[in-house]
Design a protein around this motif. Structure first.
Motif, PDB file in Angstrom:
ATOM      1  N   GLN A 326       0.830  -1.198   0.000  1.00 20.22           N
ATOM      2  CA  GLN A 326       0.000   0.000   0.000  1.00 20.22           C
ATOM      3  C   GLN A 326       0.870   1.256   0.000  1.00 20.22           C
ATOM      4  O   GLN A 326       0.569   2.220  -0.721  1.00 20.22           O
ATOM      5  N   TRP A 327       1.941   1.258   0.763  1.00 18.22           N
ATOM      6  CA  TRP A 327       2.810   2.432   0.821  1.00 18.22           C
ATOM      7  C   TRP A 327       3.491   2.672  -0.524  1.00 18.22           C
ATOM      8  O   TRP A 327       3.567   3.808  -1.000  1.00 18.22           O
ATOM      9  N   LEU A 328       3.987   1.596  -1.153  1.00 17.19           N
ATOM     10  CA  LEU A 328       4.618   1.740  -2.463  1.00 17.19           C
ATOM     11  C   LEU A 328       3.626   2.262  -3.499  1.00 17.19           C
ATOM     12  O   LEU A 328       3.969   3.117  -4.338  1.00 17.19           O
ATOM     13  N   ARG A 329       2.399   1.772  -3.458  1.00 12.44           N
ATOM     14  CA  ARG A 329       1.391   2.212  -4.420  1.00 12.44           C
ATOM     15  C   ARG A 329       1.083   3.695  -4.232  1.00 12.44           C
ATOM     16  O   ARG A 329       1.016   4.457  -5.207  1.00 12.44           O
ATOM     17  N   HIS A 330       0.925   4.116  -2.986  1.00 13.78           N
ATOM     18  CA  HIS A 330       0.647   5.529  -2.721  1.00 13.78           C
ATOM     19  C   HIS A 330       1.827   6.412  -3.136  1.00 13.78           C
ATOM     20  O   HIS A 330       1.619   7.540  -3.623  1.00 13.78           O
ATOM     21  N   ALA A 331       3.051   5.912  -2.955  1.00 14.64           N
ATOM     22  CA  ALA A 331       4.229   6.691  -3.340  1.00 14.64           C
ATOM     23  C   ALA A 331       4.256   6.924  -4.855  1.00 14.64           C
ATOM     24  O   ALA A 331       4.534   8.040  -5.309  1.00 14.64           O
ATOM     25  N   HIS A 332       3.968   5.894  -5.630  1.00 12.99           N
ATOM     26  CA  HIS A 332       3.996   6.042  -7.081  1.00 12.99           C
ATOM     27  C   HIS A 332       2.807   6.861  -7.598  1.00 12.99           C
ATOM     28  O   HIS A 332       2.922   7.563  -8.601  1.00 12.99           O
ATOM     29  N   GLU A 333       1.693   6.782  -6.906  1.00 13.88           N
ATOM     30  CA  GLU A 333       0.524   7.556  -7.325  1.00 13.88           C
ATOM     31  C   GLU A 333       0.629   9.019  -6.952  1.00 13.88           C
ATOM     32  O   GLU A 333      -0.148   9.848  -7.452  1.00 13.88           O
ATOM     33  N   SER A 334       1.573   9.379  -6.079  1.00  8.53           N
ATOM     34  CA  SER A 334       1.707  10.774  -5.635  1.00  8.53           C
ATOM     35  C   SER A 334       2.217  11.690  -6.741  1.00  8.53           C
ATOM     36  O   SER A 334       1.987  12.899  -6.696  1.00  8.53           O
ATOM     37  N   GLU A 335       2.957  11.105  -7.711  1.00  7.47           N
ATOM     38  CA  GLU A 335       3.549  11.869  -8.808  1.00  7.47           C
ATOM     39  C   GLU A 335       4.543  12.921  -8.313  1.00  7.47           C
ATOM     40  O   GLU A 335       4.774  13.937  -8.957  1.00  7.47           O
ATOM     41  N   ILE A 336       5.130  12.670  -7.147  1.00  8.94           N
ATOM     42  CA  ILE A 336       6.169  13.541  -6.589  1.00  8.94           C
ATOM     43  C   ILE A 336       7.514  12.874  -6.849  1.00  8.94           C
ATOM     44  O   ILE A 336       7.779  11.791  -6.312  1.00  8.94           O
ATOM     45  N   PRO A 337       8.391  13.439  -7.666  1.00 13.45           N
ATOM     46  CA  PRO A 337       9.645  12.769  -8.046  1.00 13.45           C
ATOM     47  C   PRO A 337      10.504  12.341  -6.851  1.00 13.45           C
ATOM     48  O   PRO A 337      11.037  11.227  -6.842  1.00 13.45           O
ATOM     49  N   ALA A 338      10.650  13.195  -5.862  1.00 14.70           N
ATOM     50  CA  ALA A 338      11.502  12.847  -4.718  1.00 14.70           C
ATOM     51  C   ALA A 338      10.940  11.651  -3.958  1.00 14.70           C
ATOM     52  O   ALA A 338      11.701  10.771  -3.518  1.00 14.70           O
ATOM     53  N   LEU A 339       9.623  11.590  -3.810  1.00 15.88           N
ATOM     54  CA  LEU A 339       8.994  10.481  -3.102  1.00 15.88           C
ATOM     55  C   LEU A 339       9.097   9.190  -3.912  1.00 15.88           C
ATOM     56  O   LEU A 339       9.366   8.110  -3.362  1.00 15.88           O
TER      57      LEU A 339
END
Length: 401
Positions: A326-339
């Motif tokens: 879930q954390w990895l999915r949210h990170a990629h969906e954030s569209e924030i390059p640093a994250l």
């Protein structure tokens, strides 16, 4: 002079001949009792034959605030078993130039005061004080039982200015500092595993550390049965530096034409890095809420930091796997390059994170020890001899029985 010997019964087997001032010190002449046979300094047996007399100047504890110098007439005896040996003196070690009382007082003072202050207190050279303390510390460490650790904690601390570090290895069960060495590379920590030996390395079950690749690789090479456990604090701190700070700077640059809004974001670093429960005033809480409500990117990375901490709380591997995905999915969906970049890097460390489920360990024990190390270093105004500094640290943390 008989009355003097009655009131100054400090030097067993010897009589006071004269006491005279010598500047700010007292000069006391001692001679051996004529009716008492000397004992061999080797085998401790009484000897009736005296080979020669030798005079030695010895320091003793101050009397009434004045330094004391003893001029002692010592006998070299002819022992049937040991040959020519200096006589044994109960209050004096072999070859020593100070009494045991003075040496013990210096060692006790070193436990509370810096070396420089102890040297000034007793009128001794700093090197003499360090030598006495080193011998006492080495003797105390040699009396400790051999360590047989099963869980370890590894960390580093600043040794000197200029990015010079030392690595520390702690027994997680007994809180005993097992080893300290200069550097934080693989080569720097390898001597510890070599000293531990193949049998000791095979006994290690888990090792807690920060995301230090050098420590990780050495543990995997030498300890085949050990699981690496990454510490939550260091991962969150890395997230704060690489993600929150990066996004905050990017957002401030984006608002360069709106100076008031840009200034608010620039001054919000510690509000974003602190845990919510650590905010000191209600005003800070309001400022944080207003900032997150006004900036969507900062809101995302702030919430993802909270979600990241939950990876260290699941009690089962399946629960961790679900939270991790879930954390990895949210990170990629954030569209924030640093994250997104941080999530990609964190993937290679997933084994050390999931190990927390089986081994609830952290480096908090060593963080407290590192604070004590700073106090020890500050009290001594720094250490030029790293080896002596490391012996001092080991003696302060001998572990729980």
């Amino acid at each position: 002079m008989r009355d003097i010997n009655t009131f100054l019964p400090f030097w067993e087997g010897f009589s006071v001949v004269t006491i005279k001032p010598d500047g700010d010190a007292l000069q006391i002449d001692l001679t051996p009792h004529a009716t008492r046979l000397p004992s061999c300094g080797g085998c401790q047996k009484p000897c009736s034959t005296t080979h020669e007399y030798c005079e030695r100047v010895i320091r003793d504890l101050p009397i009434l605030g004045r330094a004391v110098r003893l001029s002692v007439l010592l006998r070299r005896v002819s022992c049937r078993d040991c040959g020519k040996r200096m006589e044994a003196v109960s209050w004096l070690d072999r070859y020593a130039r100070m009494t045991r009382r003075l040496a013990e007082a210096v060692i006790q003072a070193c436990e509370r005061l810096p070396t420089l202050h102890v040297a000034q207190m007793f009128g001794l050279h700093c090197d003499t004080v360090r030598l006495l303390e080193r011998r006492a510390l080495q003797a105390a460490l040699s009396d400790l039982p051999k360590a047989q650790p099963r869980r370890l904690v590894m960390d580093e601390f600043a040794l000197f200015k200029g990015h010079r570090y030392a690595s520390v290895v702690l027994d997680a069960d007994t809180r005993r500092v097992l080893w300290i060495g200069e550097g934080r590379s693989r080569a720097a920590v390898r001597p510890f595993f070599e000293e531990l030996g193949p049998e000791g390395c095979a006994r290690i079950e888990a090792v807690a550390m920060d995301m230090n690749t050098a420590f990780d690789l050495e543990v995997r090479q030498h300890c085949p049965n050990a699981r690496v456990v990454y510490d939550l604090f260091h991962v969150v701190a890395k997230y704060g530096r690489e993600v929150i700070d990066r996004v905050r700077v990017d957002e401030a640059n984006r608002l360069r034409h709106d100076k008031p809004a840009r200034q608010v974001i620039k001054q919000a670093r510690w509000l974003l890095l602190r845990n919510p429960q650590n905010l000191k005033t209600p005003e800070q809480q309001v400022r944080l809420e207003d900032l997150l409500a006004a900036n969507q990117a900062l809101m995302k990375v702030y919430l993802m930091k909270t979600e990241l901490k939950t990876l260290w709380t699941p009690s089962t591997a399946w629960g961790w796997r679900s939270a991790w995905k879930q954390w990895l999915r949210h990170a990629h969906e954030s569209e924030i390059p640093a994250l997104i970049q941080f999530a990609k890097r964190l993937k290679s460390y997933w084994r050390g994170i999931v190990s927390r489920v089986r081994w609830p360990m952290h480096t908090g024990q060593l963080e407290g020890i590192n604070n004590r190390i700073k106090v020890i270093k500050r009290m001594a105004y720094g250490y030029r001899d790293s080896e002596f500094f490391f012996i001092k640290i080991k003696s302060v943390f001998p572990g729980n029985p």
